[in-house]
Scaffold this active site. Sequence first.
Site, short mmCIF file in Angstrom:
data_model
loop_
_atom_site.label_atom_id
_atom_site.label_comp_id
_atom_site.label_asym_id
_atom_site.label_seq_id
_atom_site.Cartn_x
_atom_site.Cartn_y
_atom_site.Cartn_z
CD GLU A 132 -2.58 -1.13 2.71
OE1 GLU A 132 -3.69 -1.67 2.77
OE2 GLU A 132 -1.98 -0.64 3.70
NE ARG A 138 5.05 14.70 5.59
CZ ARG A 138 6.35 14.52 5.56
NH1 ARG A 138 7.11 15.37 4.92
NH2 ARG A 138 6.88 13.50 6.19
CB CYS A 155 -0.21 34.55 13.40
SG CYS A 155 0.04 36.28 13.57
N1 LLP Z 1 -1.12 1.71 4.61
C1 LLP Z 1 -1.48 2.07 5.85
C2 LLP Z 1 -2.30 1.17 6.66
C3 LLP Z 1 -1.07 3.31 6.36
O1 LLP Z 1 -1.43 3.66 7.59
C4 LLP Z 1 -0.30 4.18 5.56
C5 LLP Z 1 0.13 5.46 6.06
C6 LLP Z 1 0.04 3.76 4.27
C7 LLP Z 1 -0.37 2.52 3.82
C8 LLP Z 1 0.84 4.61 3.31
O2 LLP Z 1 2.10 4.91 3.79
P1 LLP Z 1 3.15 5.65 2.83
O3 LLP Z 1 3.54 4.68 1.74
O4 LLP Z 1 2.48 6.83 2.25
O5 LLP Z 1 4.26 6.03 3.72
N2 LLP Z 1 1.17 12.01 7.53
C9 LLP Z 1 2.44 11.31 7.66
C10 LLP Z 1 2.38 9.92 7.17
C11 LLP Z 1 1.31 9.15 7.86
C12 LLP Z 1 1.11 7.87 7.21
C13 LLP Z 1 -0.04 7.15 7.79
N3 LLP Z 1 -0.27 5.91 7.19
C14 LLP Z 1 3.52 12.09 6.93
O6 LLP Z 1 3.20 13.13 6.38
O7 LLP Z 1 4.68 11.70 6.93
#
Ligand code: LLP
Length: 472
Positions: A317, A364, A395
């Site tokens: 994923e 981020r 701000c």
């Molecule tokens: N699958 C599940 C169950 C997840 O919880 C996530 C990310 C992904 C796949 C995808 O992960 P990726 O390949 O995009 O790293 N907002 C944070 C990242 C949070 C990710 C949450 N889950 C950031 O900006 O670094």
Amino acid sequence: MVTAHDPAQALAPDWLAVPDDANDLADLVWPASARRDDDGVLVVGGMRATDLVERFGTPVLLLDEQDVRDRAERTERAFRAATARHGGEARVYYAGKAFLTSDVVRWMLAAGLNVDVCSRGELETALAAGAPADRIGFHGNNKSATELERAIAAGVGTIIVDSEIEIERIGAIAERLGARQRVLVRVRSGVHADTHEFLATAHEDQKFGFSLDEAERAVARIRQLASIEFVGLHCHIGSQIFGVDGFRESASRVLALHERLLAGGDIPLLNLGGGFGIAYTRADDPAPIEELADGIVDAVAEQCAARGIAVPTLAFEPGRSIVGPAGVTLYEVGTTKPVAVETPTGSAERLYVSVDGGMSDNVRPALYGAQYSARLASRRGDGAPALVRVVGMHCESGDVVVDHEFLPGDVAPGDLVAVASTGAYSAAMSSNYNHVPRPPVVAVRDGEARVILRGETIDDLLARDTGLGRDA
Ligand code: LLP
């Protein structure tokens, strides 16, 4: 080359070297199509930054459409090839949480990917964009009864079950609808990975999924229910991961449970989640996706062979690694301000460069201390590299856009600044903090630009305020 004793370097972190040319565009950090034209203007998807800003204003988030499509296809091909070598199959789900619009859904489907959603809004976007329901995986630790009913009625391919309470809910809804819902059971393997390191514990103190022990009971319960079909385990170990070691350790733990559960029936699938890292700065060195795919799949196949069990279909994923590097945000510089900073060896100067966006369009840096890279986009700069901190217009002193970067020292009001690798978790996590309208997202490809998510207007913001237009 400037030496490490140069005042410009005094405030820079170890990972950031003074560049020979603060106009260069490092490979991996910038989208595949990014280059400078003869006037020094940044070009993405065949479109000049200056022309794009004339049309769409600033800030604007550009997505190199071909880069996104290529990354999706390449990821799919890499996992398919890696599993085929072991006589198995792979399924790649794009994690919509990274960034989702109907166009993105269609690009993913065209590349052969499926879609992972984690809320009603993401689910509706995928369905409205024409994603066949059976190509959708539905996540979440607290899906509401309404969301579950919608997903089951629509015929969503898999629901990733996160709690015992949810098993009963899905069972009851599916029974009422006369459906048989396929589910995965999310487990905490005790492995949490982040960049180069992973932590392994017996138990992980977080909200998602079941511990490996509890999962056995959950699967037993699912197997008692006629309206639910258990198709496999799911495990996601973290984000922005560069190596295969965490995946290997986690897979080994999850496969031990998978093997025990085989006593109760077939288990066709194993989903190992996403989390593949990208280069936000030139200090990041992510392995090519083929290398990760081979390493992870080989590890799973080896462990299955050692246990004498069949390799299940493997699902992944990725979100960030597909859209992240394809995004570039353009801002306009409003003010610059040299700030004297005391260091152990004397006083040094940091140039604060204020732009017309910030934590509302990319939270981020403020939220995670995330590092990014920036370049002048409207021209090539002539000044010697100066250490800058690009900051937003909010701000709040933590409103950082790019914490540490070298830009040409002649950076000035009116310049356009581009920030790289903003395709994932920027627009997706944007807000209206300080009543700032969210910027548009524009897909660029082959010299054409198309708004795929329109920017908000001040009227959009005022329209939500129910006190306006009402007599006091
Ligand atoms: N699958 C599940 C169950 C997840 O919880 C996530 C990310 C992904 C796949 C995808 O992960 P990726 O390949 O995009 O790293 N907002 C944070 C990242 C949070 C990710 C949450 N889950 C950031 O900006 O670094």
